[in-house]
Design a protein around this motif. Structure first.
Motif, PDB file in Angstrom:
ATOM      1  N   LEU A 278      26.352  17.366  30.619  1.00  0.00           N
ATOM      2  CA  LEU A 278      26.148  18.419  31.608  1.00  0.00           C
ATOM      3  C   LEU A 278      27.477  19.063  31.992  1.00  0.00           C
ATOM      4  O   LEU A 278      27.584  20.288  32.121  1.00  0.00           O
ATOM      5  N   TRP A 279      28.507  18.245  32.166  1.00  0.00           N
ATOM      6  CA  TRP A 279      29.834  18.800  32.475  1.00  0.00           C
ATOM      7  C   TRP A 279      30.344  19.642  31.306  1.00  0.00           C
ATOM      8  O   TRP A 279      30.855  20.749  31.478  1.00  0.00           O
ATOM      9  N   GLN A 280      30.218  19.116  30.098  1.00  0.00           N
ATOM     10  CA  GLN A 280      30.651  19.879  28.921  1.00  0.00           C
ATOM     11  C   GLN A 280      29.940  21.225  28.865  1.00  0.00           C
ATOM     12  O   GLN A 280      30.544  22.249  28.516  1.00  0.00           O
ATOM     13  N   GLU A 281      28.652  21.221  29.219  1.00  0.00           N
ATOM     14  CA  GLU A 281      27.869  22.457  29.200  1.00  0.00           C
ATOM     15  C   GLU A 281      28.429  23.474  30.199  1.00  0.00           C
ATOM     16  O   GLU A 281      28.581  24.656  29.871  1.00  0.00           O
ATOM     17  N   HIS A 282      28.769  23.014  31.386  1.00  0.00           N
ATOM     18  CA  HIS A 282      29.323  23.933  32.398  1.00  0.00           C
ATOM     19  C   HIS A 282      30.635  24.549  31.922  1.00  0.00           C
ATOM     20  O   HIS A 282      30.873  25.752  32.090  1.00  0.00           O
ATOM     21  N   ILE A 283      31.504  23.728  31.342  1.00  0.00           N
ATOM     22  CA  ILE A 283      32.802  24.252  30.904  1.00  0.00           C
ATOM     23  C   ILE A 283      32.619  25.199  29.711  1.00  0.00           C
ATOM     24  O   ILE A 283      33.252  26.269  29.644  1.00  0.00           O
ATOM     25  N   ALA A 284      31.742  24.831  28.787  1.00  0.00           N
ATOM     26  CA  ALA A 284      31.498  25.703  27.636  1.00  0.00           C
ATOM     27  C   ALA A 284      30.907  27.035  28.087  1.00  0.00           C
ATOM     28  O   ALA A 284      31.253  28.098  27.550  1.00  0.00           O
ATOM     29  N   GLN A 285      30.035  27.003  29.083  1.00  0.00           N
ATOM     30  CA  GLN A 285      29.462  28.259  29.599  1.00  0.00           C
ATOM     31  C   GLN A 285      30.520  29.109  30.294  1.00  0.00           C
ATOM     32  O   GLN A 285      30.540  30.332  30.161  1.00  0.00           O
ATOM     33  N   ALA A 286      31.396  28.445  31.061  1.00  0.00           N
ATOM     34  CA  ALA A 286      32.461  29.191  31.733  1.00  0.00           C
ATOM     35  C   ALA A 286      33.338  29.895  30.702  1.00  0.00           C
ATOM     36  O   ALA A 286      33.722  31.058  30.879  1.00  0.00           O
ATOM     37  N   ARG A 287      33.646  29.215  29.618  1.00  0.00           N
ATOM     38  CA  ARG A 287      34.462  29.830  28.573  1.00  0.00           C
ATOM     39  C   ARG A 287      33.693  30.965  27.872  1.00  0.00           C
ATOM     40  O   ARG A 287      34.242  32.036  27.631  1.00  0.00           O
ATOM     41  N   ALA A 288      32.406  30.738  27.560  1.00  0.00           N
ATOM     42  CA  ALA A 288      31.625  31.760  26.857  1.00  0.00           C
ATOM     43  C   ALA A 288      31.458  33.025  27.701  1.00  0.00           C
ATOM     44  O   ALA A 288      31.283  34.124  27.161  1.00  0.00           O
ATOM     45  N   ALA A 289      31.535  32.877  29.016  1.00  0.00           N
ATOM     46  CA  ALA A 289      31.349  34.031  29.904  1.00  0.00           C
ATOM     47  C   ALA A 289      32.606  34.896  29.999  1.00  0.00           C
ATOM     48  O   ALA A 289      32.584  35.954  30.627  1.00  0.00           O
ATOM     49  N   LEU A 290      33.693  34.461  29.372  1.00  0.00           N
ATOM     50  CA  LEU A 290      34.939  35.244  29.402  1.00  0.00           C
ATOM     51  C   LEU A 290      34.847  36.325  28.330  1.00  0.00           C
ATOM     52  O   LEU A 290      35.224  36.120  27.180  1.00  0.00           O
ATOM     53  N   THR A 291      34.325  37.484  28.710  1.00  0.00           N
ATOM     54  CA  THR A 291      34.123  38.563  27.740  1.00  0.00           C
ATOM     55  C   THR A 291      34.725  39.856  28.271  1.00  0.00           C
ATOM     56  O   THR A 291      34.857  40.054  29.482  1.00  0.00           O
ATOM     57  N   ASP A 292      35.055  40.740  27.344  1.00  0.00           N
ATOM     58  CA  ASP A 292      35.686  42.001  27.743  1.00  0.00           C
ATOM     59  C   ASP A 292      34.652  43.123  27.823  1.00  0.00           C
ATOM     60  O   ASP A 292      33.445  42.895  27.728  1.00  0.00           O
ATOM     61  N   THR A 293      35.129  44.349  27.981  1.00  0.00           N
ATOM     62  CA  THR A 293      34.228  45.480  28.193  1.00  0.00           C
ATOM     63  C   THR A 293      33.364  45.785  26.964  1.00  0.00           C
ATOM     64  O   THR A 293      32.337  46.452  27.087  1.00  0.00           O
ATOM     65  N   ASP A 294      33.756  45.306  25.794  1.00  0.00           N
ATOM     66  CA  ASP A 294      32.932  45.460  24.591  1.00  0.00           C
ATOM     67  C   ASP A 294      32.100  44.215  24.317  1.00  0.00           C
ATOM     68  O   ASP A 294      31.579  44.037  23.213  1.00  0.00           O
ATOM     69  N   ASN A 295      32.032  43.365  25.322  1.00  0.00           N
ATOM     70  CA  ASN A 295      31.286  42.104  25.208  1.00  0.00           C
ATOM     71  C   ASN A 295      31.853  41.184  24.135  1.00  0.00           C
ATOM     72  O   ASN A 295      31.145  40.325  23.613  1.00  0.00           O
ATOM     73  N   GLN A 296      33.126  41.363  23.831  1.00  0.00           N
ATOM     74  CA  GLN A 296      33.809  40.472  22.895  1.00  0.00           C
ATOM     75  C   GLN A 296      34.405  39.300  23.669  1.00  0.00           C
ATOM     76  O   GLN A 296      34.879  39.471  24.797  1.00  0.00           O
ATOM     77  N   PRO A 297      34.387  38.114  23.072  1.00  0.00           N
ATOM     78  CA  PRO A 297      34.935  36.964  23.799  1.00  0.00           C
ATOM     79  C   PRO A 297      36.453  37.074  23.961  1.00  0.00           C
ATOM     80  O   PRO A 297      37.147  37.626  23.108  1.00  0.00           O
ATOM     81  N   ALA A 298      36.945  36.533  25.069  1.00  0.00           N
ATOM     82  CA  ALA A 298      38.391  36.439  25.258  1.00  0.00           C
ATOM     83  C   ALA A 298      38.994  35.639  24.106  1.00  0.00           C
ATOM     84  O   ALA A 298      38.323  34.795  23.502  1.00  0.00           O
ATOM     85  N   GLY A 299      40.271  35.914  23.817  1.00  0.00           N
ATOM     86  CA  GLY A 299      40.895  35.243  22.684  1.00  0.00           C
ATOM     87  C   GLY A 299      40.942  33.742  22.826  1.00  0.00           C
ATOM     88  O   GLY A 299      40.920  33.017  21.829  1.00  0.00           O
ATOM     89  N   GLY A 300      41.023  33.255  24.048  1.00  0.00           N
ATOM     90  CA  GLY A 300      41.126  31.822  24.240  1.00  0.00           C
ATOM     91  C   GLY A 300      40.871  31.436  25.678  1.00  0.00           C
ATOM     92  O   GLY A 300      40.365  32.221  26.481  1.00  0.00           O
ATOM     93  N   VAL A 301      41.239  30.209  25.981  1.00  0.00           N
ATOM     94  CA  VAL A 301      41.057  29.686  27.334  1.00  0.00           C
ATOM     95  C   VAL A 301      42.148  28.645  27.568  1.00  0.00           C
ATOM     96  O   VAL A 301      42.646  28.026  26.609  1.00  0.00           O
ATOM     97  N   TYR A 302      42.537  28.512  28.829  1.00  0.00           N
ATOM     98  CA  TYR A 302      43.445  27.429  29.225  1.00  0.00           C
ATOM     99  C   TYR A 302      42.627  26.378  29.958  1.00  0.00           C
ATOM    100  O   TYR A 302      41.954  26.689  30.946  1.00  0.00           O
ATOM    101  N   LEU A 303      42.664  25.162  29.463  1.00  0.00           N
ATOM    102  CA  LEU A 303      41.908  24.069  30.080  1.00  0.00           C
ATOM    103  C   LEU A 303      42.877  23.127  30.777  1.00  0.00           C
ATOM    104  O   LEU A 303      43.611  22.359  30.130  1.00  0.00           O
ATOM    105  N   ASP A 304      42.868  23.222  32.101  1.00  0.00           N
ATOM    106  CA  ASP A 304      43.820  22.462  32.905  1.00  0.00           C
ATOM    107  C   ASP A 304      43.481  20.974  32.895  1.00  0.00           C
ATOM    108  O   ASP A 304      42.302  20.592  32.867  1.00  0.00           O
ATOM    109  N   MET A 305      44.481  20.167  32.914  1.00  0.00           N
ATOM    110  CA  MET A 305      44.426  18.715  33.115  1.00  0.00           C
ATOM    111  C   MET A 305      43.971  17.907  31.906  1.00  0.00           C
ATOM    112  O   MET A 305      44.192  16.693  31.860  1.00  0.00           O
TER     113      MET A 305
END
Ligand SMILES: [Zn+2]
Length: 444
Positions: A278-305
Motif C-alpha cells: 500500500l505504501w509502495q502504491e502511494h509513492i508510485a502514484q505520487a511519482r506518476a502524477a508528476l506530469t507536464d502540460t503535455d501530460n508527459q511524465p517528469a524526467g525523474g523524481v527525488y526520493l528522500d531518505m
C-alpha cells in the motif's frame, strides 16, 4: 592503488572461550540459523578508523561509535583500522545486505550485531591507507548483485540545480538563467513545490500551483533537463486526515506494535514500512502524477531518505514480511524503486540499492574535515554522486575550492545545500554559481 595483503585471518569470534580451531565450523553452523548473532574483532592495536560514512570517514579512535548498516552512515559492509605501520580490513560478507549494527569501542573491539544471517566476517592485513582498504573491499563488493545486476543507463549531469523558490514564476525565471549558463543535461531538484510546507502532510504530493508547475516541467523537458521533484520515500504525517487509515496500515510497527515517530521535533511524522504494498502504491502514484502540460511524465523524481535512513526492523504481520524480518526493509525499498519510472535520485548511498537508482545525494558530511573519498575508490561514479555542502555566504574562491574538493570525491554535479545556505538564485546574483559551472566545464 595498492592491493591488500592477501594474508587472511579468520575472524576472532564472539563466542568467548571456544578454541580458535573450532570457529570455522561454528561460523558455518551459525550462518544458517535465523535470528542473528554477534561477531567481535579485536581492534586494540589501532588508533584510527576508516568508516563507510557517506563518502568515507577517517577518524581517530576516541569515542564509541555505533552505525547501522545499510544506511548513509554505514553504507558498506566494511571498516578498517590503522596504526602507523599496518591496517586491518574487516569485511562482513552478507550478499543479502541484512541489517547489522557496527559498534566500535576504541582500544577494545569492533562488535557487529547481525539481525539476519550471521555473515562470514573476514579480516585482512593491509597497508594503513584508504586506497588499500578500498581495493580490498572492492574485490568482494564488485561481485555483488547490486553491482553485477545494474542495468540502468544514467545520464551524467553537468549541474544539479536546486529549485527552492516560493513561486513557479520565480522558478521559471531562475531556471531560464540556469539553462542559459549550463550544458545539457542538468538535473533540477524541486524541494518546495508542494501545496504544504516542507515536512508537513506527507504523502500529499499535490503541487501548490499545479498549472504553473506543469509549465515548469514542460520547460525543463524542452531543454533535456531532468526534473527531480521531492517525494519523501519513508514518512507519513499523522495530521493528514485523509491518510490516517492507510497510515495505520503502512506504519512500521515496533516489537510492541507502536508506530515509530521520525524524531521528537517532528513527532507528527511517522515511518512507513517500505515493504508495505500500500505504501509502495502511494509513492508510485505520487511519482506518476508528476506530469507536464503535455501530460508527459517528469524526467525523474527525488526520493528522500530511502538510501540514507537507518533501516528499521518492522514487527507488523500485515506487510507481507515475517515480523522482525531483517531483510524486509531492504527488499521493500528495492521493490519500491523498481516500480518508479524515469530517473531516480535518492538521498544517501546505502550500497544495497545501487542497481536501482541513477543519482545519489551525498552531501551531508562533505564539509567535515574527516571526510575521505573511500566511496569513489570502491564504487566509482555509477550511480552518480551529486551534491556538496557549501558554507553560507561563500565567495568565488571558496566555491572554486569546494568544486575542486567535490571533484576529488567523484562528485561532478554540485548542488546548493538548500537546508542551510542561501538560495541558488542568490549564488547566481553574486556570480558565484557561474564559477562552479565554469570549473565543472573545464574539468570535462
Ligand atoms: Zn513492515
Amino acid at each position: 592503488m595498492s592491493s591488500p595483503d592477501r594474508t587472511r585471518r579468520r575472524v576472532v569470534g564472539a563466542l568467548a572461550g571456544l578454541p580458535a580451531l573450532a570457529l570455522p565450523h561454528v561460523l558455518r553452523a551459525r550462518a544458517a540459523a535465523p535470528g542473528g548473532g554477534v561477531r567481535e574483532i579485536d581492534i586494540s592495536g589501532y588508533d584510527t578508523a576508516l568508516l563507510p560514512r557517506e563518502h568515507g570517514q577517517l577518524t581517530r579512535l576516541t569515542t564509541r561509535l555505533r552505525r547501522r548498516y545499510p544506511s548513509r552512515e554505514h553504507c558498506m559492509q566494511m571498516a578498517a583500522f590503522f596504526n602507523a605501520s599496518r591496517g586491518l580490513l574487516v569485511i562482513a560478507k552478507d550478499p543479502r545486505a541484512g541489517v547489522a549494527d557496527w559498534d566500535i569501542n576504541p582500544g577494545s573491539t569492533l562488535r557487529i550485531r547481525f539481525y539476519g544471517d550471521v555473515a562470514d566476517v573476514e579480516t585482512l592485513t593491509i597497508a594503513p591507507t584508504v586506497e588499500a582498504a578500498a581495493a580490498g573491499y572492492r574485490q568482494w563488493a564488485a561481485q555483488q548483485s547490486w553491482v553485477t545486476g545494474r542495468q540502468r543507463r544514467s545520464r551524467p549531469l553537468s549541474f544539479l540545480s536546486v529549485a527552492s523558490l516560493s513561486s513557479q514564476a520565480l522558478e521559471q525565471a531562475q531556471l531560464r538563467r540556469v539553462l542559459a549558463a549550463t550544458a545539457a543535461p542538468i538535473g533540477v531538484w524541486f524541494t518546495q513545490w508542494r501545496r504544504y510546507p516542507f515536512d508537513h502532510m506527507y504523502p500529499d504530493y499535490v503541487a501548490r500551483e499545479p498549472q504553473q508547475f506543469a509549465r515548469t516541467l514542460a520547460l525543463l523537458r524542452a531543454h533535456r533537463a531532468i526534473a527531480l521533484p521531492y517525494v519523501n520515500g519513508l514518512l507519513w504525517d499523522q495530521a493528514l486526515v485523509p491518510f490516517q487509515r492507510d497510515g495505520a496500515q503502512v506504519a512500521v510497527r515496533s516489537r510492541s506494535h507502536d508506530t515509530v515517530p521520525y524524531n521528537a521535533d517532528l513527532g507528527n511524522l511517522h515511518y512507513a514500512c517500505p515493504h508495505s504494498r500500500l505504501w509502495q502504491e502511494h509513492i508510485a502514484q505520487a511519482r506518476a502524477a508528476l506530469t507536464d502540460t503535455d501530460n508527459q511524465p517528469a524526467g525523474g523524481v527525488y526520493l528522500d531518505m530511502l538510501a540514507a535512513a537507518d533501516p528499521l526492523i518492522c514487527w507488523s504481520a500485515d506487510h507481507g514480511h515475517a515480523p522482525g524480518d531483517a531483510y524486509a526493509w531492504q527488499q521493500g525499498i528495492r521493490s519500491l524503486l523498481q516500480r518508479i519510472g524515469g530517473a531516480i535520485m535518492v538521498e544517501g548511498n546505502a550500497e544495497a540499492y545501487l542497481d536501482c537508482v541513477d543519482y545519489l545525494l551525498m552531501h551531508l558530511h562533505t564539509d567535515q574535515a574527516d571526510a575521505v573519498p573511500l566511496w569513489k575508490l570502491v564504487y566509482g561514479s555509477q550511480p552518480f554522486p551529486v551534491g556538496w555542502r557549501l558554507p553560507a555566504a561563500l565567495n568565488a574562491e571558496q566555491m572554486r575550492a569546494a568544486v575542486q574538493r567535490a571533484r576529488d570525491f567523484g562528485v561532478n554535479a554540485g548542488a546548493t545545500p538548500w537546508m542551510i545556505s542561501e538560495p541558488e538564485s542568490a549564488l547566481f546574483d553574486r556570480g558565484v554559481a557561474q564559477t562552479a559551472i565554469a570549473a565543472a566545464r573545464t574539468g570535462q
